[in-house]
Scaffold this motif. Structure first.
Motif, PDB file in Angstrom:
ATOM      1  N   TYR A  44       6.297   1.089  12.171  1.00 52.77           N
ATOM      2  CA  TYR A  44       5.902   1.047  13.576  1.00 52.77           C
ATOM      3  C   TYR A  44       4.536   0.389  13.745  1.00 52.77           C
ATOM      4  CZ  TYR A  44       9.546   4.587  13.900  1.00 52.77           C
ATOM      5  OH  TYR A  44      10.734   5.253  13.825  1.00 52.77           O
ATOM      6  N   SER A  49       5.582   4.599  20.130  1.00 49.37           N
ATOM      7  CA  SER A  49       6.925   4.656  19.542  1.00 49.37           C
ATOM      8  C   SER A  49       6.990   5.575  18.329  1.00 49.37           C
ATOM      9  CB  SER A  49       7.369   3.258  19.108  1.00 49.37           C
ATOM     10  OG  SER A  49       7.470   2.409  20.202  1.00 49.37           O
ATOM     11  N   PHE A  50       5.875   5.763  17.672  1.00 44.72           N
ATOM     12  CA  PHE A  50       5.829   6.522  16.428  1.00 44.72           C
ATOM     13  C   PHE A  50       6.019   8.007  16.718  1.00 44.72           C
ATOM     14  CE2 PHE A  50       3.768   8.621  12.867  1.00 44.72           C
ATOM     15  CZ  PHE A  50       4.259   7.898  11.793  1.00 44.72           C
ATOM     16  N   ASP A  54      12.254   2.971  18.383  1.00 43.04           N
ATOM     17  CA  ASP A  54      12.091   1.517  18.310  1.00 43.04           C
ATOM     18  C   ASP A  54      11.159   1.026  17.202  1.00 43.04           C
ATOM     19  OD1 ASP A  54      13.740   1.269  20.594  1.00 43.04           O
ATOM     20  OD2 ASP A  54      12.025   1.671  21.882  1.00 43.04           O
ATOM     21  N   PRO A  55      11.513   1.264  15.943  1.00 41.72           N
ATOM     22  CA  PRO A  55      10.676   0.741  14.854  1.00 41.72           C
ATOM     23  C   PRO A  55      10.708  -0.782  14.810  1.00 41.72           C
ATOM     24  CG  PRO A  55      12.677   1.727  13.979  1.00 41.72           C
ATOM     25  CD  PRO A  55      12.678   1.981  15.458  1.00 41.72           C
ATOM     26  N   ASP A  56       9.622  -1.369  14.306  1.00 44.66           N
ATOM     27  CA  ASP A  56       9.539  -2.824  14.153  1.00 44.66           C
ATOM     28  C   ASP A  56      10.386  -3.314  12.981  1.00 44.66           C
ATOM     29  OD1 ASP A  56       7.203  -3.735  16.083  1.00 44.66           O
ATOM     30  OD2 ASP A  56       6.652  -1.804  15.200  1.00 44.66           O
ATOM     31  N   THR A  58      13.163  -1.698   9.887  1.00 45.81           N
ATOM     32  CA  THR A  58      13.906  -0.520   9.425  1.00 45.81           C
ATOM     33  C   THR A  58      14.700  -0.851   8.179  1.00 45.81           C
ATOM     34  OG1 THR A  58      15.864  -1.016  10.747  1.00 45.81           O
ATOM     35  CG2 THR A  58      14.216   0.403  11.761  1.00 45.81           C
ATOM     36  N   TYR A  81       0.160  -0.504  10.613  1.00 45.42           N
ATOM     37  CA  TYR A  81       1.478   0.108  10.642  1.00 45.42           C
ATOM     38  C   TYR A  81       1.400   1.605  10.365  1.00 45.42           C
ATOM     39  CZ  TYR A  81       3.204  -4.665  10.137  1.00 45.42           C
ATOM     40  OH  TYR A  81       3.463  -5.996  10.322  1.00 45.42           O
TER      41      TYR A  81
END
Length: 141
Positions: A44, A49-50, A54-56, A58, A81
Motif C-alpha cells: 500500500y 487504504s491500509f 485497494d493495494p497497489d 498484490t 509502502y
C-alpha cells in the motif's frame, strides 16, 4: 551536428532526472508454523487504504506445511509502502475474526508491528524503497 549532440545530451539529462527506479523486493514471511492455505500479500502507498482496501501490488501464494516462504515482487517503484499479510487457512478469501474482532488466522505487517488492541496503521508499518533490491522480513502473529 553540434545541435544534435546538444539536444541528445539535454534529453538524456532531462529523462535521467525524471526516471522512476524500479527494484526487486522479496518479502520473507516467517512463523507460518507449518500451516496450509493461501497467503495474501498487499503493498500500500495510501494511508487511507491500509491495511485492507485497494493495494497497489498484490500476490497470492499457496502455502503447504512451510515454516517460512520468500515471495519475490519485481518492478517495485521507489516510494513509501506498508505491507499487510494474512494466511487464509480455510481458503474462504478473507481473514477470519472471532466475535470480538480478533483474527483467528495468522497475519502480519511490515516493520513487524503488532499493536495490542487494533491493526497496525500505515505510519507504523511504512518503510522506504530507494532503488536497491532488498528483503522485507515479516513475522506472522
Amino acid at each position: 551536428m553540434k545541435i544534435i549532440y546538444t539536444t541528445a545530451f539535454a534529453f538524456f539529462l532531462f529523462t535521467s532526472f525524471n526516471m522512476q527506479v524500479n527494484s526487486k523486493q522479496t518479502v520473507l514471511v516467517s512463523n507460518l508454523q507449518n500451516k496450509s492455505g493461501r497467503l495474501f500479500i498487499g503493498w500500500y502507498t495510501a494511508p487511507e487504504s491500509f491495511p485492507g482496501k485497494d493495494p497497489d501490488f498484490t500476490k497470492e501464494v499457496a502455502v503447504n506445511n512451510l515454516s517460512e516462504i520468500s515471495v519475490p515482487f519485481d518492478n517495485i517503484p521507489d516510494g513509501r509502502y506498508g505491507i499487510s499479510i494474512y494466511l487464509d487457512e480455510n481458503n474462504n478469501g478473507k481473514l477470519d475474526m472471532n466475535f470480538l474482532g480478533i483474527p483467528k488466522e495468522k497475519y502480519g505487517f511490515s516493520n513487524n508491528v503488532f499493536p495490542a488492541t487494533r491493526a497496525a496503521n500505515f505510519e507504523e508499518a511504512a518503510f522506504e524503497i530507494q532503488g536497491k533490491s532488498g528483503t522485507i522480513p515479516i513475522r506472522l502473529k
